[in-house]
Design a protein around this motif. Structure first.
Motif, PDB file in Angstrom:
ATOM      1  N   ASP A  85       0.873  -1.164   0.000  1.00  0.00           N
ATOM      2  CA  ASP A  85       0.000   0.000   0.000  1.00  0.00           C
ATOM      3  C   ASP A  85       0.921   1.229   0.000  1.00  0.00           C
ATOM      4  O   ASP A  85       2.126   1.097   0.267  1.00  0.00           O
ATOM      5  CB  ASP A  85      -0.882  -0.040   1.261  1.00  0.00           C
ATOM      6  CG  ASP A  85      -1.695   1.216   1.433  1.00  0.00           C
ATOM      7  OD1 ASP A  85      -2.322   1.643   0.452  1.00  0.00           O
ATOM      8  OD2 ASP A  85      -1.698   1.787   2.544  1.00  0.00           O
ATOM      9  N   ASP A 117      -0.098   5.077   0.994  1.00  0.00           N
ATOM     10  CA  ASP A 117      -0.317   6.071   2.059  1.00  0.00           C
ATOM     11  C   ASP A 117      -0.255   5.402   3.435  1.00  0.00           C
ATOM     12  O   ASP A 117      -1.027   4.487   3.714  1.00  0.00           O
ATOM     13  CB  ASP A 117      -1.702   6.731   1.892  1.00  0.00           C
ATOM     14  CG  ASP A 117      -1.819   7.528   0.596  1.00  0.00           C
ATOM     15  OD1 ASP A 117      -0.903   8.311   0.312  1.00  0.00           O
ATOM     16  OD2 ASP A 117      -2.825   7.357  -0.117  1.00  0.00           O
ATOM     17  N   GLY A 118       0.674   5.847   4.269  1.00  0.00           N
ATOM     18  CA  GLY A 118       0.787   5.291   5.613  1.00  0.00           C
ATOM     19  C   GLY A 118       1.669   4.060   5.694  1.00  0.00           C
ATOM     20  O   GLY A 118       1.933   3.552   6.785  1.00  0.00           O
ATOM     21  N   GLU A 154       0.068  -3.256   4.638  1.00  0.00           N
ATOM     22  CA  GLU A 154      -1.086  -2.345   4.736  1.00  0.00           C
ATOM     23  C   GLU A 154      -1.145  -1.658   6.099  1.00  0.00           C
ATOM     24  O   GLU A 154      -0.835  -2.288   7.110  1.00  0.00           O
ATOM     25  CB  GLU A 154      -2.383  -3.167   4.610  1.00  0.00           C
ATOM     26  CG  GLU A 154      -3.095  -3.043   3.299  1.00  0.00           C
ATOM     27  CD  GLU A 154      -3.646  -1.659   3.000  1.00  0.00           C
ATOM     28  OE1 GLU A 154      -3.716  -0.805   3.897  1.00  0.00           O
ATOM     29  OE2 GLU A 154      -4.017  -1.436   1.843  1.00  0.00           O
ATOM     30  N   ASP A 155      -1.582  -0.402   6.110  1.00  0.00           N
ATOM     31  CA  ASP A 155      -1.771   0.289   7.398  1.00  0.00           C
ATOM     32  C   ASP A 155      -3.249   0.468   7.737  1.00  0.00           C
ATOM     33  O   ASP A 155      -3.565   0.989   8.801  1.00  0.00           O
ATOM     34  CB  ASP A 155      -1.115   1.677   7.374  1.00  0.00           C
ATOM     35  CG  ASP A 155      -1.862   2.643   6.462  1.00  0.00           C
ATOM     36  OD1 ASP A 155      -2.242   2.223   5.354  1.00  0.00           O
ATOM     37  OD2 ASP A 155      -2.075   3.796   6.861  1.00  0.00           O
TER      38      ASP A 155
HETATM   39 MG    MG Z   1      -2.704   3.179   3.556  1.00  0.00          MG
END
Ligand code: MG
Ligand code: BG6
Length: 217
Positions: A9, A11-12, A169-170
Motif C-alpha cells: 500500500d 499512504d501510511g 497495509e496500514d
Molecule cells: Mg494506507
C-alpha cells in the motif's frame, strides 16, 4: 524458485501521507462547522476519496447535492495536493527504502496496490517509482478496499497466485481486502487497530531480514 510477490500500500506504509489526507479532510469538516478527529480518520485509511466524503458528511450530518459533493471532492484534493507539493524522499517512512532495496536484491516482484488517484506522482516525488514492476491505484479500480479488486489485479499483473502474495497495509479496510484476496497480510501500525492482520509491526524498523526471508520460503 522464489514465487513470492509483494504488494505495498502507499499512504501510511511507504510515505506518511495519511497525516496530509487527515489535515485536508479536517479543514473541510471545520469549514462545514464540525470537528473531525484522528480516531474518526482511522475509518478513512485505505478508503476511496468518494467514500471518505460520504462518511465525512454523515459524521457532520450534512446533506449535499451531487454538484456540491463533487466540488468538495475537488476542494479536498486541492488542499491535499498543496500539502504534498514539496514532498521529497525525506518523507519516505523509516526503513522502507532499505526493505525495498533488500527485496529488489532478492529479485522479488513488487507491486503497488493503492486506493489513491495520486499514487504515481507521489512515487515520482519520492523517487521510488522504479522499484515497482506493477502499479495498481485508484485510477484502475472500480471497487474500493475492503474489496480485494486492487490486490487481485496486482497479483494478476505480476503473474502471481494470490496465495503467494504478501500485502503490507496500514488500514483496516486494506487488511480486509488482502484477506478477501486470499493473501498474507502484514499490518503496519497499531496491533490494537489492525486486529485481523496475519502479522503487525509498528513500522519497517521492526521487520528483520530473517522475517522477510521466512515469508519467502
Ligand atoms: Mg494506507
Ligand atoms: C488511500 C488513503 O491510500 O487513498 C485514503 O489511505 C484516501 O485515506 C485514498 O482517501 C484515496 O486517495 P486520493 O489521493 O485518490 O484522494
Amino acid at each position: 524458485m522464489n514465487t513470492t510477490a509483494i504488494i505495498f500500500d502507499l499512504d501510511g506504509v511507504i510515505v506518511d501521507t495519511a497525516k496530509y489526507h487527515y489535515l485536508a479532510w479536517k479543514k473541510l469538516a471545520n469549514t462545514l462547522g464540525f470537528e473531525f478527529t484522528k480516531e474518526q480518520n482511522e475509518l478513512f485509511k485505505g478508503v476511496s476519496r468518494k467514500r471518505c466524503l460520504e462518511i465525512l458528511l454523515d459524521i457532520g450530518k450534512v446533506e449535499a447535492s451531487q454538484e456540491q459533493f463533487d466540488l468538495w471532492m475537488v476542494e479536498k484534493n486541492e488542499d491535499y495536493l498543496a500539502y504534498i507539493k514539496d514532498m521529497d524522499a525525506s518523507e519516505i517512512l523509516p526503513d522502507v527504502q532499505k526493505t525495498l532495496d533488500y527485496l529488489k536484491g532478492k529479485k522479488v516482484p513488487l507491486a503497488l496496490g493503492s486506493a489513491s488517484k495520486n499514487a504515481k506522482p507521489i512515487l515520482e516525488k519520492v523517487d521510488l517509482l522504479p522499484y515497482f514492476k506493477v502499479i495498481v491505484d485508484g485510477t484502475n479500480v472500480t471497487k474500493a478496499k475492503p474489496d480485494p479488486e486492487v490486490f487481485l489485479i496486482a497479483a494478476q499483473k505480476l503473474n502471481a497466485k494470490p496465495e503467494n502474495c504478501i500485502v503490507f497495509e496500514d488500514a483496516v479496510a486494506g487488511i480486509e481486502a488482502a484477506k478477501a484476496a486470499g493473501m498474507t497480510s502484514i499490518g503496519i501500525g497499531d496491533s490494537k487497530t489492525l486486529t485481523n492482520a496475519d502479522y503487525v509491526f509498528k513500522d519497517f524498523t521492526e521487520i528483520s531480514k530473517e522475517f522477510l526471508e521466512g515469508l519467502m520460503q
